[in-house]
Design a protein around this motif. Sequence first.
Motif, PDB file in Angstrom:
ATOM      1  N   GLY A 260       0.819  -1.077   0.003  1.00  0.00           N
ATOM      2  CA  GLY A 260      -0.045  -0.078   0.100  1.00  0.00           C
ATOM      3  C   GLY A 260       1.007   1.391  -0.155  1.00  0.00           C
ATOM      4  O   GLY A 260       1.601   1.611   1.151  1.00  0.00           O
ATOM      5  N   TYR A 261       0.943   2.034  -0.884  1.00  0.00           N
ATOM      6  CA  TYR A 261       1.691   3.148  -1.255  1.00  0.00           C
ATOM      7  C   TYR A 261       0.675   4.408  -0.949  1.00  0.00           C
ATOM      8  O   TYR A 261      -0.307   4.416  -1.620  1.00  0.00           O
ATOM      9  N   SER A 262       1.319   5.401  -0.354  1.00  0.00           N
ATOM     10  CA  SER A 262       0.667   6.474  -0.093  1.00  0.00           C
ATOM     11  C   SER A 262       1.412   7.768   0.574  1.00  0.00           C
ATOM     12  O   SER A 262       2.328   7.353   1.221  1.00  0.00           O
ATOM     13  N   LYS A 263       0.982   8.836   0.360  1.00  0.00           N
ATOM     14  CA  LYS A 263       1.457  10.041   0.741  1.00  0.00           C
ATOM     15  C   LYS A 263       1.316  10.227   2.339  1.00  0.00           C
ATOM     16  O   LYS A 263       2.058  10.815   3.146  1.00  0.00           O
ATOM     17  N   ASP A 264       0.232   9.595   2.712  1.00  0.00           N
ATOM     18  CA  ASP A 264      -0.342   9.571   4.098  1.00  0.00           C
ATOM     19  C   ASP A 264      -0.615   8.299   4.561  1.00  0.00           C
ATOM     20  O   ASP A 264      -1.661   7.671   4.424  1.00  0.00           O
ATOM     21  N   PHE A 265       0.122   7.888   5.564  1.00  0.00           N
ATOM     22  CA  PHE A 265       0.085   6.282   5.851  1.00  0.00           C
ATOM     23  C   PHE A 265      -1.372   6.450   6.759  1.00  0.00           C
ATOM     24  O   PHE A 265      -1.724   5.148   6.727  1.00  0.00           O
ATOM     25  N   SER A 266      -1.722   7.386   7.363  1.00  0.00           N
ATOM     26  CA  SER A 266      -2.892   7.269   8.205  1.00  0.00           C
ATOM     27  C   SER A 266      -4.149   6.674   7.316  1.00  0.00           C
ATOM     28  O   SER A 266      -5.007   5.968   8.067  1.00  0.00           O
ATOM     29  N   ILE A 267      -4.062   7.026   6.098  1.00  0.00           N
ATOM     30  CA  ILE A 267      -5.191   6.353   5.260  1.00  0.00           C
ATOM     31  C   ILE A 267      -5.090   4.877   5.135  1.00  0.00           C
ATOM     32  O   ILE A 267      -5.932   4.101   5.452  1.00  0.00           O
ATOM     33  N   THR A 268      -3.817   4.281   4.927  1.00  0.00           N
ATOM     34  CA  THR A 268      -3.469   3.064   4.743  1.00  0.00           C
ATOM     35  C   THR A 268      -4.021   2.325   6.295  1.00  0.00           C
ATOM     36  O   THR A 268      -4.563   1.069   6.378  1.00  0.00           O
ATOM     37  N   LEU A 269      -3.567   3.004   7.519  1.00  0.00           N
ATOM     38  CA  LEU A 269      -3.902   2.529   8.629  1.00  0.00           C
ATOM     39  C   LEU A 269      -5.369   2.360   8.887  1.00  0.00           C
ATOM     40  O   LEU A 269      -5.824   1.202   9.432  1.00  0.00           O
ATOM     41  N   GLN A 270      -6.022   3.362   8.370  1.00  0.00           N
ATOM     42  CA  GLN A 270      -7.542   3.243   8.672  1.00  0.00           C
ATOM     43  C   GLN A 270      -7.939   2.061   7.973  1.00  0.00           C
ATOM     44  O   GLN A 270      -8.998   1.352   8.454  1.00  0.00           O
ATOM     45  N   MET A 271      -7.755   1.771   6.624  1.00  0.00           N
ATOM     46  CA  MET A 271      -8.135   0.578   5.839  1.00  0.00           C
ATOM     47  C   MET A 271      -7.799  -0.646   6.993  1.00  0.00           C
ATOM     48  O   MET A 271      -8.761  -1.366   6.879  1.00  0.00           O
ATOM     49  N   LEU A 272      -6.672  -0.603   7.367  1.00  0.00           N
ATOM     50  CA  LEU A 272      -6.310  -1.987   8.021  1.00  0.00           C
ATOM     51  C   LEU A 272      -7.110  -2.178   9.381  1.00  0.00           C
ATOM     52  O   LEU A 272      -7.644  -3.186   9.607  1.00  0.00           O
ATOM     53  N   GLN A 273      -7.221  -1.010  10.202  1.00  0.00           N
ATOM     54  CA  GLN A 273      -8.078  -1.042  11.296  1.00  0.00           C
ATOM     55  C   GLN A 273      -9.580  -1.593  10.931  1.00  0.00           C
ATOM     56  O   GLN A 273     -10.194  -2.396  11.552  1.00  0.00           O
ATOM     57  N   HIS A 274     -10.005  -1.065   9.878  1.00  0.00           N
ATOM     58  CA  HIS A 274     -11.556  -1.397   9.324  1.00  0.00           C
ATOM     59  C   HIS A 274     -11.515  -3.084   9.054  1.00  0.00           C
ATOM     60  O   HIS A 274     -12.477  -3.909   9.446  1.00  0.00           O
ATOM     61  N   MET A 275     -10.328  -3.432   8.124  1.00  0.00           N
ATOM     62  CA  MET A 275     -10.344  -4.932   7.990  1.00  0.00           C
ATOM     63  C   MET A 275     -10.095  -5.802   9.359  1.00  0.00           C
ATOM     64  O   MET A 275     -10.714  -6.613   9.491  1.00  0.00           O
ATOM     65  N   PHE A 276      -9.181  -5.597  10.068  1.00  0.00           N
ATOM     66  CA  PHE A 276      -8.891  -6.369  11.155  1.00  0.00           C
ATOM     67  C   PHE A 276      -9.733  -6.134  12.504  1.00  0.00           C
ATOM     68  O   PHE A 276      -9.950  -7.114  13.239  1.00  0.00           O
ATOM     69  N   GLU A 277     -10.118  -4.994  12.688  1.00  0.00           N
ATOM     70  CA  GLU A 277     -10.729  -4.624  14.030  1.00  0.00           C
ATOM     71  C   GLU A 277     -12.280  -4.535  13.724  1.00  0.00           C
ATOM     72  O   GLU A 277     -13.243  -4.487  14.530  1.00  0.00           O
ATOM     73  N   GLY A 278     -12.757  -4.399  12.634  1.00  0.00           N
ATOM     74  CA  GLY A 278     -13.969  -4.258  12.000  1.00  0.00           C
ATOM     75  C   GLY A 278     -14.547  -2.723  12.102  1.00  0.00           C
ATOM     76  O   GLY A 278     -13.692  -2.076  12.369  1.00  0.00           O
ATOM     77  N   LYS A 279     -15.681  -2.615  11.533  1.00  0.00           N
ATOM     78  CA  LYS A 279     -16.289  -1.561  11.599  1.00  0.00           C
ATOM     79  C   LYS A 279     -17.849  -1.848  11.688  1.00  0.00           C
ATOM     80  O   LYS A 279     -18.463  -2.518  11.244  1.00  0.00           O
ATOM     81  N   ASP A 280     -18.653  -0.603  12.598  1.00  0.00           N
ATOM     82  CA  ASP A 280     -19.744  -0.705  12.900  1.00  0.00           C
ATOM     83  C   ASP A 280     -20.144  -2.365  13.490  1.00  0.00           C
ATOM     84  O   ASP A 280     -19.393  -2.519  14.583  1.00  0.00           O
ATOM     85  N   SER A 281     -21.001  -2.779  13.096  1.00  0.00           N
ATOM     86  CA  SER A 281     -21.484  -4.235  13.749  1.00  0.00           C
ATOM     87  C   SER A 281     -20.670  -5.264  13.227  1.00  0.00           C
ATOM     88  O   SER A 281     -20.587  -6.489  13.654  1.00  0.00           O
TER      89      SER A 281
END
Length: 316
Positions: A260-281
């Motif tokens: 994952g290439y990005s000028k802003d790693f926080s975007i990539t991190l948000q994606m990973l958090q959704h994938m591994f920690e879940g989102k909403d229910s």
Amino acid sequence: MRYQDVIPEQAQSTILCTVNFKKDVDTSVIVDTFRDFCERLHPTMNSMKIRFPYDNFKFAMGIGADAWERLFPLSEKPKELARFSEIKGKEKTAVSTEGDLFFHIRADKMDVCYEMMLIIHKLLKDVIDPVDETHGFRFRDGRAIFGFVDGTENPDIEEAQDVVYIDDENDPYQDGTYVLAQKYTFDLDLWETLTIEQQELVVGRTKEYDLELSDDKKPSNAHTEISKAHDRMGEEVKIMRANIAFAEPSKNIFGSYFLGYSKDFSITLQMLQHMFEGKDSDSHDSILDYFSTVSGNLFFVPSYEQLDKIATGEIK
């Protein structure tokens, strides 16, 4: 040449390699060797592209946080460069592993990738230890190892530079980028117990024609849905990503190397958090039921101007 080749176009062959600097070699020797390597890198790229003009040769190198602190203790680190922290969800974990340097080499022939890897070995072998070397391939018509087309959600080439390269004029590392590198193994046997329709619900797209499922059919934990990132205004934000297939079928080893290439790693991190920690229910991305992480680290990919500053000692 301004930027390293960090916009991951599909290539027939890929080598992904992570190394550490040796612990028992004096840091001054490592610094001198690495500066020499950075000085040679630009002309080496020119030479490779002259020698192999029709093979779509591309190369990028990233530097990890621990290496940066060891090599350049007197220079400010890129602001988001830190060792990747493990993300532990209820059922799945994105592991954190070590890595000082990361090399992303691709071309339409594996011997061209090998040639570049051999050059790296000759120049750095006295100061590095191998961590991982993975040889990837273009799978069918540009598909990930699980059989679906890869890269559909990437920005197009015209938009990619705005997504990938740091564009803040006040940032001393403007024109560089961050890359998250994660190696995953894939349970092909378990995946193949699913029908094509079930696989499509996991991914969120059709398998044959790569069409996005309609909102009324796509589950909220489908990969293409839950892995999205959004800004404060709720607008979707993107990164450049690639999933490189690798396999050793005789050993029942199958996998995907995510970049994952990005000028802003926080975007990539948000994606990973959704994938591994879940989102909403939803507890996690449903595709993770078939994947396990083997490695994970964050690297900063300097521009060629910054590599020149490393070579000359301006970055200390």
